[in-house]
Write a protein that holds these residues in place. Structure first.
Motif, PDB file in Angstrom:
ATOM      1  N   UNK A   1       0.845  -1.204   0.000  1.00 22.23           N
ATOM      2  CA  UNK A   1       0.000   0.000   0.000  1.00 22.23           C
ATOM      3  C   UNK A   1       0.874   1.244   0.000  1.00 22.23           C
ATOM      4  N   UNK A   2       1.884   1.263   0.870  1.00 22.57           N
ATOM      5  CA  UNK A   2       2.752   2.441   0.970  1.00 22.57           C
ATOM      6  C   UNK A   2       3.581   2.616  -0.306  1.00 22.57           C
ATOM      7  N   UNK A   3       4.020   1.497  -0.883  1.00 26.65           N
ATOM      8  CA  UNK A   3       4.792   1.577  -2.116  1.00 26.65           C
ATOM      9  C   UNK A   3       3.923   2.121  -3.252  1.00 26.65           C
ATOM     10  N   UNK A   4       2.675   1.704  -3.286  1.00 24.67           N
ATOM     11  CA  UNK A   4       1.752   2.179  -4.301  1.00 24.67           C
ATOM     12  C   UNK A   4       1.515   3.682  -4.147  1.00 24.67           C
TER      13      UNK A   4
ATOM     14  N   UNK B   1       3.530   5.850  -2.748  1.00 23.23           N
ATOM     15  CA  UNK B   1       4.746   6.567  -3.114  1.00 23.23           C
ATOM     16  C   UNK B   1       4.895   6.663  -4.629  1.00 23.23           C
ATOM     17  N   UNK B   2       4.599   5.566  -5.331  1.00 17.19           N
ATOM     18  CA  UNK B   2       4.727   5.544  -6.794  1.00 17.19           C
ATOM     19  C   UNK B   2       3.780   6.555  -7.436  1.00 17.19           C
ATOM     20  N   UNK B   3       2.516   6.549  -6.991  1.00 17.99           N
ATOM     21  CA  UNK B   3       1.532   7.453  -7.577  1.00 17.99           C
ATOM     22  C   UNK B   3       1.830   8.903  -7.225  1.00 17.99           C
ATOM     23  N   UNK B   4       2.295   9.134  -5.998  1.00 20.19           N
ATOM     24  CA  UNK B   4       2.637  10.501  -5.589  1.00 20.19           C
ATOM     25  C   UNK B   4       3.762  11.047  -6.451  1.00 20.19           C
ATOM     26  N   UNK B   5       4.754  10.210  -6.708  1.00 17.92           N
ATOM     27  CA  UNK B   5       5.870  10.634  -7.564  1.00 17.92           C
ATOM     28  C   UNK B   5       5.387  10.865  -8.988  1.00 17.92           C
ATOM     29  N   UNK B   6       4.429  10.036  -9.425  1.00 21.75           N
ATOM     30  CA  UNK B   6       3.929  10.131 -10.787  1.00 21.75           C
ATOM     31  C   UNK B   6       3.200  11.444 -11.049  1.00 21.75           C
ATOM     32  N   UNK B   7       2.476  11.947 -10.045  1.00 27.96           N
ATOM     33  CA  UNK B   7       1.716  13.192 -10.227  1.00 27.96           C
ATOM     34  C   UNK B   7       2.380  14.382  -9.542  1.00 27.96           C
ATOM     35  N   UNK B   8       3.511  14.154  -8.855  1.00 26.05           N
ATOM     36  CA  UNK B   8       4.212  15.240  -8.185  1.00 26.05           C
ATOM     37  C   UNK B   8       3.508  15.724  -6.942  1.00 26.05           C
ATOM     38  N   UNK B   9       2.893  14.795  -6.189  1.00 25.84           N
ATOM     39  CA  UNK B   9       2.189  15.156  -4.955  1.00 25.84           C
ATOM     40  C   UNK B   9       3.087  14.942  -3.754  1.00 25.84           C
ATOM     41  N   UNK B  10       2.942  15.818  -2.753  1.00 23.80           N
ATOM     42  CA  UNK B  10       3.775  15.728  -1.555  1.00 23.80           C
ATOM     43  C   UNK B  10       3.041  15.104  -0.372  1.00 23.80           C
ATOM     44  N   UNK B  11       1.806  14.762  -0.540  1.00 25.67           N
ATOM     45  CA  UNK B  11       1.039  14.159   0.544  1.00 25.67           C
ATOM     46  C   UNK B  11      -0.189  13.448   0.028  1.00 25.67           C
ATOM     47  N   UNK B  12      -0.869  12.705   0.923  1.00 20.19           N
ATOM     48  CA  UNK B  12      -2.035  11.919   0.522  1.00 20.19           C
ATOM     49  C   UNK B  12      -3.171  12.801  -0.004  1.00 20.19           C
ATOM     50  N   UNK B  13      -3.387  13.941   0.659  1.00 16.93           N
ATOM     51  CA  UNK B  13      -4.480  14.822   0.240  1.00 16.93           C
ATOM     52  C   UNK B  13      -4.213  15.368  -1.160  1.00 16.93           C
ATOM     53  N   UNK B  14      -2.980  15.817  -1.362  1.00 14.47           N
ATOM     54  CA  UNK B  14      -2.620  16.359  -2.673  1.00 14.47           C
ATOM     55  C   UNK B  14      -2.675  15.270  -3.741  1.00 14.47           C
ATOM     56  N   UNK B  15      -2.317  14.030  -3.376  1.00 12.01           N
ATOM     57  CA  UNK B  15      -2.400  12.921  -4.305  1.00 12.01           C
ATOM     58  C   UNK B  15      -3.839  12.715  -4.759  1.00 12.01           C
ATOM     59  N   UNK B  16      -4.763  12.767  -3.810  1.00 10.07           N
ATOM     60  CA  UNK B  16      -6.166  12.589  -4.152  1.00 10.07           C
ATOM     61  C   UNK B  16      -6.666  13.685  -5.077  1.00 10.07           C
ATOM     62  N   UNK B  17      -6.258  14.929  -4.799  1.00  8.14           N
ATOM     63  CA  UNK B  17      -6.697  16.061  -5.628  1.00  8.14           C
ATOM     64  C   UNK B  17      -6.162  15.928  -7.047  1.00  8.14           C
ATOM     65  N   UNK B  18      -4.865  15.645  -7.172  1.00  7.04           N
ATOM     66  CA  UNK B  18      -4.254  15.572  -8.499  1.00  7.04           C
ATOM     67  C   UNK B  18      -4.748  14.350  -9.282  1.00  7.04           C
ATOM     68  N   UNK B  19      -5.012  13.274  -8.574  1.00  2.00           N
ATOM     69  CA  UNK B  19      -5.558  12.101  -9.249  1.00  2.00           C
ATOM     70  C   UNK B  19      -6.942  12.409  -9.806  1.00  2.00           C
ATOM     71  N   UNK B  20      -7.743  13.153  -9.042  1.00  3.39           N
ATOM     72  CA  UNK B  20      -9.082  13.538  -9.513  1.00  3.39           C
ATOM     73  C   UNK B  20      -8.976  14.457 -10.717  1.00  3.39           C
TER      74      UNK B  20
END
Length: 328
Positions: free
Chosen positions: A298-301, A303-322
């Motif tokens: 889960x954590x590796x996933x 980290x991979x997605x955060x790096x892919x979209x350039x997010x620095x945290x879980x909240x930002x990851x969710x926003x950029x993924x949306x």
């Protein structure tokens, strides 16, 4: 005042006048009684008839065609006794009706239980559920939805479903992606595909479900604990609902053994499910349990997605993924 004895105020008034002047209890006296009480003669006659029916006006035993009012002490005692008898009879009838009603309810409950018993089999315990599963001999189809923790492993040639495939049964398996990453499980699936089975994978599978011939659905009593046992449903409504659930997941699942072009989307279905759970506020533990993967995965996933979209945290990851349309 005397309604419980069947006497109205007017009846009591007529009775009292008759007690005080018994001679009024003849046809010629009705007019005088009516004038005294300011009542029409026909209403007086009706009240006298009512007193006769109640036994308060009775014929004289020694003078023909003559009546007299019964003494109040005797009259009220008789009325009370008669009313008490009526109450006792009513109570007895009510008790009998209650017994009959209870039997009616019991018969109906037995009917519902019998009808339900035809539609549902409750198999308590893993062993009993396993034994019952051996009884099913589908002739047309066998569709299975299996969570990661329940995917069978072992020697491919020992798969209990191989005989179904040899008979040409439409056999489908829906597994979570994480399950096929285990070598032993993938080998079993590859063996089954060689025999004609259809295998697809989804990011997650909600429960264990097996549908035989489109008319029987088997599912666990507790989706998270197979040791509790299973429930076999035969009712058309439940089976149809189970089929719709299976086909919904099947339609959106991937075919890991397809010879066609590879999926060109930016993220896998497992990662899409991870992001969906993330924006819903699920914890890492809940995500891991839902996807059938370890906390490390889960954590590796993440980290991979955060790096892919350039997010620095879980909240930002969710926003950029949306923003990229990865989250529906």
């Amino acid at each position: 005042m005397f309604e419980s004895l069947g006497l109205t105020d007017r009846t009591i008034t007529v009775y009292r006048e008759c007690l005080q002047n018994p001679r009024l209890l003849n046809q010629t006296g009705f007019s005088e009684l009516g004038e005294k009480l300011e009542l029409p003669a026909d209403e007086v006659a009706a009240e006298i008839d009512h007193l006769r029916n109640l036994g308060l006006v009775v014929p004289r035993w020694n003078i023909a065609d003559e009546e007299y009012p019964l003494h109040p002490s005797v009259a009220f005692e008789r009325l009370a006794a008669r009313r008490q008898q009526e109450i006792d009879d009513l109570a007895a009838n009510l008790k009998n009706d209650q017994v009959a009603a209870n039997q009616f309810v019991a018969d109906y409950s037995d009917f519902l239980v019998e009808r339900t018993a035809r539609d549902i089999e409750v198999l308590e315990g893993r062993e009993r559920a396993h034994q019952r599963m051996q009884d099913f001999q589908p002739t047309k189809s066998s569709w299975g939805m299996v969570p990661a923790s329940k995917i069978p492993s072992g020697k491919p040639s020992e798969s209990p479903d191989q005989p179904l495939l040899e008979r040409g049964i439409d056999t489908r398996y829906l597994f979570p992606e994480s399950g096929l990453k285990i070598r032993e499980i993938r080998e079993v699936c590859e063996h089954l595909v060689e025999y004609g089975a259809k295998v697809r994978t989804a990011a997650s599978v909600p429960m264990r479900l097996i549908i035989f011939d489109g008319d029987t659905a088997v599912m666990g009593i507790d989706p998270d604990d197979t040791s509790v046992g299973a429930v076999v449903h035969h009712s058309k409504a439940v089976v149809r609902l189970a089929q719709e659930l299976f086909l919904h997941y099947w339609k959106h699942a991937d075919d890991p053994f397809s010879d066609g072009p590879s999926n060109s989307r930016e993220i896998s279905s497992q990662e899409a499910e991870f992001l969906s759970l993330l924006v819903q506020g699920a914890t890492d533990e809940q995500v891991g349990r839902k996807l059938g993967v370890s906390m490390r995965t889960v954590r590796r996933m993440a980290a991979k997605l955060s790096e892919q979209v350039g997010a620095s945290g879980r909240f930002e990851l969710g926003v950029r993924a949306a923003q990229r349309g990865w989250v529906k």
